[in-house]
Enzyme design. Structure first.
Site, PDB file in Angstrom:
ATOM      1  N   ASP A   1      75.962  -2.374 -15.992  1.00 39.51           N
ATOM      2  CA  ASP A   1      75.423  -1.577 -14.840  1.00 39.51           C
ATOM      3  C   ASP A   1      75.508  -2.384 -13.488  1.00 39.51           C
ATOM      4  O   ASP A   1      76.634  -3.187 -13.516  1.00 39.51           O
ATOM      5  CB  ASP A   1      73.726  -1.424 -15.111  1.00 39.51           C
ATOM      6  CG  ASP A   1      73.477   0.095 -14.379  1.00 39.51           C
ATOM      7  OD1 ASP A   1      73.469   0.094 -13.374  1.00 39.51           O
ATOM      8  OD2 ASP A   1      72.712   0.613 -15.225  1.00 39.51           O
TER       9      ASP A   1
ATOM     10  N   GLY B   1      81.561  -3.792 -14.602  1.00 42.88           N
ATOM     11  CA  GLY B   1      80.072  -3.192 -14.465  1.00 42.88           C
ATOM     12  C   GLY B   1      80.098  -2.065 -13.432  1.00 42.88           C
ATOM     13  O   GLY B   1      81.049  -1.374 -13.389  1.00 42.88           O
ATOM     14  N   HIS B   2      79.176  -1.831 -12.762  1.00 47.55           N
ATOM     15  CA  HIS B   2      78.910  -0.955 -11.765  1.00 47.55           C
ATOM     16  C   HIS B   2      79.055  -1.427 -10.291  1.00 47.55           C
ATOM     17  O   HIS B   2      78.642  -0.622  -9.349  1.00 47.55           O
ATOM     18  CB  HIS B   2      77.711  -0.109 -12.106  1.00 47.55           C
ATOM     19  CG  HIS B   2      77.596   0.652 -13.307  1.00 47.55           C
ATOM     20  ND1 HIS B   2      76.937   1.460 -13.879  1.00 47.55           N
ATOM     21  CD2 HIS B   2      78.528   0.727 -14.326  1.00 47.55           C
ATOM     22  CE1 HIS B   2      76.935   2.114 -14.859  1.00 47.55           C
ATOM     23  NE2 HIS B   2      78.107   1.553 -15.325  1.00 47.55           N
ATOM     24  N   GLY B   3      79.146  -2.511 -10.107  1.00 43.55           N
ATOM     25  CA  GLY B   3      79.411  -3.176  -8.465  1.00 43.55           C
ATOM     26  C   GLY B   3      78.108  -3.496  -8.351  1.00 43.55           C
ATOM     27  O   GLY B   3      77.250  -4.052  -8.823  1.00 43.55           O
TER      28      GLY B   3
END
Length: 464
Positions: free
Chosen positions: A272, A294-296
């Site tokens: 995430d 991941g999601h930054g």
């Protein structure tokens, strides 16, 4: 002088742990045979046998020495990874909490299993929680006591002036939690199955101040790895967070209603957001982070369930984001209110990132979200010196702003984003986004609107 002596002792213990781990690696690579001499080994690396009985905290000879060093083994902790060491940790905490500039030592060479626990202050101040060994929770939902909270594992509550540090490992043992049928990566085509879905945050600080987290490794959190709620003056530095890219909701560091935050020199790889910034946060500086997969790094999500959200004075700089779904992101739900303002994203390298720059004011986790007229106001956002490559499945820049509450004062300077594969350059996407370019960009951004929207002139915005 006492604090200096304790600091020196902790440093010496860390050196011993480093030496022992280095020596172990050297022994693993040598071809010579070795004869074990168990009686000559230091008790730092050899579990006690038999395990000592929990000592009386009032007995200085057993619980700590005159330097203020509190070894959890002296309170009955076994450290074999199987025995429940919760009560020993509680006793060590309660005793150290009443001592000025105390150190709680989790020694290297041991693995301590502890249940969901709240470590409560206030304490005398200057407390150090030195983790040189391994900490772990019970292994999955079936091993979690039914009477214990499933929403959090280790909580530090109402603490002022504390350092959580060391060269050890926090192992969240999250795999069995990720595999719950309710999790988003399960089911046909990513669908979920109804059922209990609470998963514990690994480390949570709540209503605390003057905090330092430094040097630790943490892996496989069941949910968020670190969370700071209602905290002030937080410094996180030189930590290593890792979890599989497929692990759901395993944010590295999440902050909420927290201010004066510094997150520096760390590596985060998870399923995430590497760092997520929630409502009520301001004066946040994030620097030299390696993020991904991941999601930054995200601000939000904000405004869910028509809530009022405020975030301001945030800087993300000198960082690398690689092989991630997003780069730097602002995400808000329709129907919210408040504002995100005075945010700078500077000197960031993107490596094969799907959405390097994104403002999404239509954030929704399902297809059932309805259009609403209110929104969190996004303004005064600077993107400067952002370069690298993007995944061609999405445009490299996306500014999807609210129909009724436009984004304003979006500024781009020295932005160069090229496709990671092929030579087709996608155009940026803009919707109701106002801003300007200080330099030419790659790809060119021609979709930003000029001027000030009428809603701003009419002062119709419910900001912070």
């Amino acid at each position: 002088m006492k604090y200096s002596l304790v600091t020196l002792l902790v440093f010496c213990i860390s050196l011993v742990c480093f030496f022992l781990s280095t020596q172990a690696r050297w022994h693993n690579h040598t071809k010579h045979k070795h004869i074990r001499h168990p009686h000559k080994l230091s008790n730092i690396s050899q579990p006690p046998s038999p395990a000592p009985a929990p000592s009386d905290p009032s007995d200085d000879r057993n619980s700590h020495d005159s330097t203020g060093l509190f070894d959890v083994r002296n309170f009955g902790a076994v450290g074999d990874g199987v025995a429940d060491d919760t009560e020993a940790f509680k006793m060590a905490w309660d005793t150290a909490c009443q001592s000025d500039s105390a150190v709680i030592l989790v020694p290297c060479g041991f693995s301590f299993m502890i249940q969901s626990t709240i470590f409560t202050g206030p304490c005398q101040g200057g407390l150090v929680f030195q983790i040189d060994g391994t900490l772990m929770p019970p292994d999955g939902p079936d091993s979690w006591p039914k009477n214990n909270s499933r929403r959090q594992w280790l909580v530090f509550y109402r603490i002022n002036e504390m350092s959580l540090q060391g060269g050890g490992l926090i192992d969240g043992r999250g795999e069995k939690w990720w595999n719950l049928p309710c999790k988003p990566h399960k089911g046909i085509n990513g669908t979920t199955v109804p059922g209990p879905c609470d998963s514990p945050i690994a480390i949570r600080f709540f209503m605390s101040s003057n905090l330092s987290v430094k040097g630790l490794k943490i892996k496989n959190g069941p949910q968020f790895h670190f969370r700071f709620d209602n905290c002030r003056n937080v410094r996180v530095e030189s930590i290593y967070i890792t979890a599989p890219a497929s692990s759901p909701n395993t944010d590295g560091i999440h902050i909420e209603n927290t201010n004066d935050v510094r997150i520096y020199n760390s590596v985060i790889s998870n399923g995430d957001d590497c760092v997520s910034i929630g409502s009520g946060c301001y004066d946040v500086d994030i620097r030299n982070i390696t993020c991904g997969p991941g999601h930054g790094i995200s601000i939000g999500s904000l405004g869910n369930h028509n809530t009022h959200a405020c975030v301001s004075n945030v800087t993300v700089r000198d960082s690398v984001i690689k092989v991630s779904d997003n780069g730097v992101r602002i995400k808000t739900w329709q129907g919210g209110s408040g504002a995100v303002s005075r945010v700078t994203f500077s000197n960031i390298h993107m490596d094969n990132v799907r959405n390097p720059i994104i403002v999404d004011q239509f954030y929704c986790l399902t297809k059932a979200c309805t259009n609403q007229t209110s929104a969190v106001f996004v303004s005064d956002i600077l993107y400067t010196n952002i370069k690298g490559t993007y995944d061609v499945r999405n445009p490299p820049m996306r500014f999807a702003c609210s129909d009724s509450v436009p984004c304003t004062n979006l500024t781009l300077s020295d932005v160069e984003l090229l496709p990671a594969q092929g030579d087709i350059i996608l155009d940026p996407f803009c919707w109701n986004a106002y801003g300007d370019l200080q330099t030419l960009t790659i790809p060119p951004v021609s979709c930003l609107l000029e001027g000030t929207p009428q809603s701003i002139l009419n002062n119709d915005i419910d900001s912070c």
